[in-house]
Motif scaffolding. Sequence first.
Motif, PDB file in Angstrom:
ATOM      1  N   MET A   1      -5.885 -19.875  -2.705  1.00 46.87           N
ATOM      2  CA  MET A   1      -4.810 -19.536  -2.196  1.00 46.87           C
ATOM      3  C   MET A   1      -4.734 -18.026  -2.851  1.00 46.87           C
ATOM      4  N   PRO A   2      -4.372 -16.982  -1.991  1.00 50.39           N
ATOM      5  CA  PRO A   2      -4.163 -15.574  -2.849  1.00 50.39           C
ATOM      6  C   PRO A   2      -3.120 -15.805  -4.246  1.00 50.39           C
ATOM      7  N   GLU A   3      -3.530 -15.093  -5.014  1.00 57.58           N
ATOM      8  CA  GLU A   3      -2.372 -14.854  -6.206  1.00 57.58           C
ATOM      9  C   GLU A   3      -1.955 -13.331  -6.041  1.00 57.58           C
ATOM     10  N   PRO A   4      -0.541 -13.063  -6.175  1.00 56.21           N
ATOM     11  CA  PRO A   4       0.432 -14.289  -6.080  1.00 56.21           C
ATOM     12  C   PRO A   4       0.414 -14.778  -4.538  1.00 56.21           C
ATOM     13  N   ALA A   5       0.712 -16.036  -4.373  1.00 54.89           N
ATOM     14  CA  ALA A   5       0.781 -16.712  -3.116  1.00 54.89           C
ATOM     15  C   ALA A   5       2.084 -15.927  -2.307  1.00 54.89           C
ATOM     16  N   PRO A   6       1.982 -15.687  -1.071  1.00 52.52           N
ATOM     17  CA  PRO A   6       3.180 -15.065  -0.531  1.00 52.52           C
ATOM     18  C   PRO A   6       4.256 -16.128  -0.275  1.00 52.52           C
ATOM     19  N   PRO A   7       5.511 -15.774  -0.101  1.00 53.93           N
ATOM     20  CA  PRO A   7       6.483 -16.654   0.229  1.00 53.93           C
ATOM     21  C   PRO A   7       6.530 -17.352   1.727  1.00 53.93           C
ATOM     22  N   GLY A   8       6.560 -18.471   1.842  1.00 51.96           N
ATOM     23  CA  GLY A   8       6.518 -19.265   3.048  1.00 51.96           C
ATOM     24  C   GLY A   8       5.717 -20.240   3.117  1.00 51.96           C
ATOM     25  N   LEU A  55      -0.699 -20.720  11.550  1.00 52.81           N
ATOM     26  CA  LEU A  55       0.235 -19.513  11.241  1.00 52.81           C
ATOM     27  C   LEU A  55       0.863 -19.673   9.778  1.00 52.81           C
ATOM     28  N   TRP A  56       0.847 -18.660   9.206  1.00 56.57           N
ATOM     29  CA  TRP A  56       1.770 -18.501   8.081  1.00 56.57           C
ATOM     30  C   TRP A  56       3.083 -17.816   8.387  1.00 56.57           C
ATOM     31  N   GLU A  57       4.006 -18.655   8.067  1.00 60.01           N
ATOM     32  CA  GLU A  57       5.398 -18.296   8.332  1.00 60.01           C
ATOM     33  C   GLU A  57       5.965 -17.867   7.290  1.00 60.01           C
ATOM     34  N   THR A  58       7.154 -17.009   7.301  1.00 57.69           N
ATOM     35  CA  THR A  58       7.814 -16.446   6.161  1.00 57.69           C
ATOM     36  C   THR A  58       9.035 -17.455   5.923  1.00 57.69           C
ATOM     37  N   PRO A  59       9.646 -17.461   4.825  1.00 55.42           N
ATOM     38  CA  PRO A  59      10.656 -18.574   4.558  1.00 55.42           C
ATOM     39  C   PRO A  59      11.711 -18.644   5.642  1.00 55.42           C
ATOM     40  N   ASP A  60      12.126 -17.588   6.463  1.00 51.64           N
ATOM     41  CA  ASP A  60      13.180 -17.755   7.403  1.00 51.64           C
ATOM     42  C   ASP A  60      12.485 -18.380   8.803  1.00 51.64           C
ATOM     43  N   GLY A  61      11.083 -18.920   8.617  1.00 50.26           N
ATOM     44  CA  GLY A  61      10.541 -19.377   9.791  1.00 50.26           C
ATOM     45  C   GLY A  61       9.722 -18.392  10.831  1.00 50.26           C
ATOM     46  N   ALA A  62       9.622 -17.152  10.454  1.00 51.66           N
ATOM     47  CA  ALA A  62       9.183 -16.101  11.388  1.00 51.66           C
ATOM     48  C   ALA A  62       7.479 -16.050  11.088  1.00 51.66           C
ATOM     49  N   PRO A  63       6.734 -16.265  12.156  1.00 48.11           N
ATOM     50  CA  PRO A  63       5.351 -15.999  11.902  1.00 48.11           C
ATOM     51  C   PRO A  63       4.806 -14.796  11.533  1.00 48.11           C
ATOM     52  N   ARG A  91       0.694  -8.173   2.374  1.00 44.49           N
ATOM     53  CA  ARG A  91       1.461  -9.087   1.831  1.00 44.49           C
ATOM     54  C   ARG A  91       0.936 -10.498   1.572  1.00 44.49           C
ATOM     55  N   GLY A  92      -0.378 -10.536   1.880  1.00 43.71           N
ATOM     56  CA  GLY A  92      -1.072 -11.813   1.584  1.00 43.71           C
ATOM     57  C   GLY A  92      -0.792 -13.103   2.682  1.00 43.71           C
ATOM     58  N   TYR A  93      -0.334 -12.659   3.695  1.00 46.87           N
ATOM     59  CA  TYR A  93       0.019 -13.786   4.704  1.00 46.87           C
ATOM     60  C   TYR A  93      -1.365 -14.092   5.265  1.00 46.87           C
ATOM     61  N   ALA A  94      -2.139 -13.183   5.632  1.00 47.68           N
ATOM     62  CA  ALA A  94      -3.471 -13.587   6.322  1.00 47.68           C
ATOM     63  C   ALA A  94      -4.318 -14.302   5.552  1.00 47.68           C
TER      64      ALA A  94
END
Length: 150
Positions: A1-8, A55-63, A91-94
Amino acid sequence: MPEPAPPGRARVATEADRSQLTAWHGEFDEAVGEHGSRDSGAWADDRIAYGSLTLWETPDGAPAAMAGATPLIAGQLRIAPVYTPAHLRGRGYAGAATAEVSHAALAAGADEVLLFTDPANPTSNGLYQRIGYRPVADFATYEFTATAAR
């Protein structure tokens, strides 16, 4: 996992994600110069049916990003495609989605997990190396066109 891991969190794409995946496939094709190599809707349908897009989704559920995988064949699995819309990059999502798919592939029995990237893109190459990929070989693509016989 990337450091720091993105939220989600990571999750497998479903039929509810079809319109998002269709749009992202078109954007990805355009970005890599494929220009409609395949119908994006049909591509999304196939990937959803196979369960091969994460998919990596943000804490609010958005892809925020997607990473796909091909079927496991002869112990090998290929990660493709990996995409983040331009406004969400950096932001580390991918990286998180790719790490998740890679881990799942190894857990499912893949001996080798392959990922092809553009050698001229230092951002993606650096990211993939940070999550454990290593360069193995460079490839070139050639396109031949038919000419009329004289």
